[in-house]
Scaffold this active site. Structure first.
Site, PDB file in Angstrom:
ATOM      1  N   THR A 104       9.017   5.662  -5.219  1.00 49.23           N
ATOM      2  CA  THR A 104       8.141   5.999  -6.332  1.00 49.23           C
ATOM      3  C   THR A 104       8.899   6.820  -7.361  1.00 49.23           C
ATOM      4  OG1 THR A 104       6.296   6.079  -4.767  1.00 49.23           O
ATOM      5  CG2 THR A 104       5.931   7.042  -6.934  1.00 49.23           C
ATOM      6  N   ALA A 178       1.040   1.234 -11.293  1.00 52.90           N
ATOM      7  CA  ALA A 178       0.060   0.953 -10.241  1.00 52.90           C
ATOM      8  C   ALA A 178       0.185   1.947  -9.098  1.00 52.90           C
ATOM      9  CB  ALA A 178       0.242  -0.477  -9.727  1.00 52.90           C
ATOM     10  N   LYS A 179       1.421   2.305  -8.753  1.00 57.97           N
ATOM     11  CA  LYS A 179       1.613   3.265  -7.658  1.00 57.97           C
ATOM     12  C   LYS A 179       1.075   4.641  -8.038  1.00 57.97           C
ATOM     13  CE  LYS A 179       3.033   4.878  -3.698  1.00 57.97           C
ATOM     14  NZ  LYS A 179       4.412   4.821  -3.200  1.00 57.97           N
ATOM     15  N   ALA A 180       1.213   5.018  -9.316  1.00 55.54           N
ATOM     16  CA  ALA A 180       0.641   6.282  -9.767  1.00 55.54           C
ATOM     17  C   ALA A 180      -0.878   6.277  -9.573  1.00 55.54           C
ATOM     18  CB  ALA A 180       0.996   6.528 -11.231  1.00 55.54           C
ATOM     19  N   GLN A 183      -1.563   6.579  -5.812  1.00 55.50           N
ATOM     20  CA  GLN A 183      -1.357   7.915  -5.265  1.00 55.50           C
ATOM     21  C   GLN A 183      -2.468   8.866  -5.658  1.00 55.50           C
ATOM     22  OE1 GLN A 183       0.418   6.969  -2.950  1.00 55.50           O
ATOM     23  NE2 GLN A 183       2.036   8.540  -3.017  1.00 55.50           N
TER      24      GLN A 183
END
Length: 301
Positions: A104, A178-180, A183
């Site tokens: 990330t 998208a990962k933000a 999370q």
């Protein structure tokens, strides 16, 4: 783009990839690739034990692992943040190489680096994941992909071994956005689960019974399913480090600021995970945020 979980094993025979980073996620991911028939050349920054899997080999340096003469055209990095990726991979760049960033990082920083990589004839694809060490071991990760259509298409059979859901979301950096989002949702879910556990304990309820009820109703979630036993046993051996969770929330807040989006809940949860680090719990599992909430309630009873 369709999920990659339908990729046939035959698509992988003869593929050779380098995997850089053999931590909680990189090690089981590299195992799954090797078991699917991929020749995996692995390297880790600190000493690591080899895996007894056909086609998997451990190398002393990143240069050896990424040796072009061995047929490596894809380098998968499972390293914390972009800085170590740049440090390790940039000297190894060559035309035709694809670098898959599965850790990330900041979407903005990744896009800037990808532009420099492209000038040298190589390509960057970001493919951060969600699902923790359990998902990595079972191939049930959610893989969020950003990159050029052709580069991503070549990677789909590999990523399909690692994830039960693989989505190409747009150009490079899209996976990190998208990962933000992911999370922020994970951290918020774990924080409110911690609140529920503390509230139940202080109100005289059986926590195990409470989690049964929550898990079978609308409050049920994958986070509750995976972290349930940790909340009950109080064993916060990491599957996902709380320090990493806090670090990733910083990326989410920065992206929100850049996009002009208010994220007040994420900002508050960021403080809770910051408190985990500041109270010496940064190396514990992120479900351990329940301890911070207990501290705020005057300690565990």
């Amino acid at each position: 783009m369709t999920p990659a979980d339908a990729a046939a094993p035959g698509d992988l025979r003869g593929r050779t990839v380098a995997v850089l980073g053999l931590g909680l996620m990189g090690r089981p991911m590299s195992r799954r690739l090797a078991e699917a028939g991929v020749r995996v050349r692995a390297w880790n920054r600190s000493p690591a034990q080899p895996l007894d899997v056909e086609g998997w080999s451990l190398h002393a340096t990143a240069e050896e692992a990424c040796d072009a003469s061995a047929g490596v055209d894809t380098v998968i990095t499972v390293l914390p943040g972009l800085a170590p990726v740049v440090q390790v991979v940039e000297p190894l760049l060559r035309p035709g190489l694809t670098v898959v960033v599965m850790g990330t990082t900041s979407p903005t920083d990744l896009r800037a680096w990808a532009a420099r990589v492209a000038e040298r004839g190589a390509a960057v694809v970001d493919a951060p994941v969600s699902g923790g060490d359990v998902g990595a071991a079972t191939g049930r990760l959610s893989v969020m992909v950003g990159g050029d259509d052709d580069a991503v298409a070549r990677l789909l059979p590999l990523l399909g071994v690692l994830g039960s859901v693989v989505r190409h979301l747009g150009p490079v950096g899209s996976g990190q956005v998208a990962k933000a989002c992911n999370q922020a949702v994970v951290a918020t879910t774990l924080a409110v689960l911690g609140e529920a556990v503390v509230l139940a304990e202080r109100s005289g309820l059986d926590v195990e019974a409470l989690l049964d009820v929550l898990g079978s109703g609308l409050a049920g979630s994958r986070a509750l399913e995976v972290k349930r036993e940790k909340l009950l046993s109080r064993d916060f051996t990491p599957g996902g480090l709380s320090a990493n969770q806090h670090h990733d929330l910083g990326f989410a807040l920065a992206q929100a600021r850049a996009a002009g989006v208010a994220t007040p809940v994420t900002a508050l949860v960021d403080q809770l995970f910051g408190a985990m680090r500041w109270t010496g719990r940064g190396e514990e599992d992120h479900s351990g945020v329940v301890q911070v909430l207990e501290d705020l309630a005057g300690g565990r009873r």
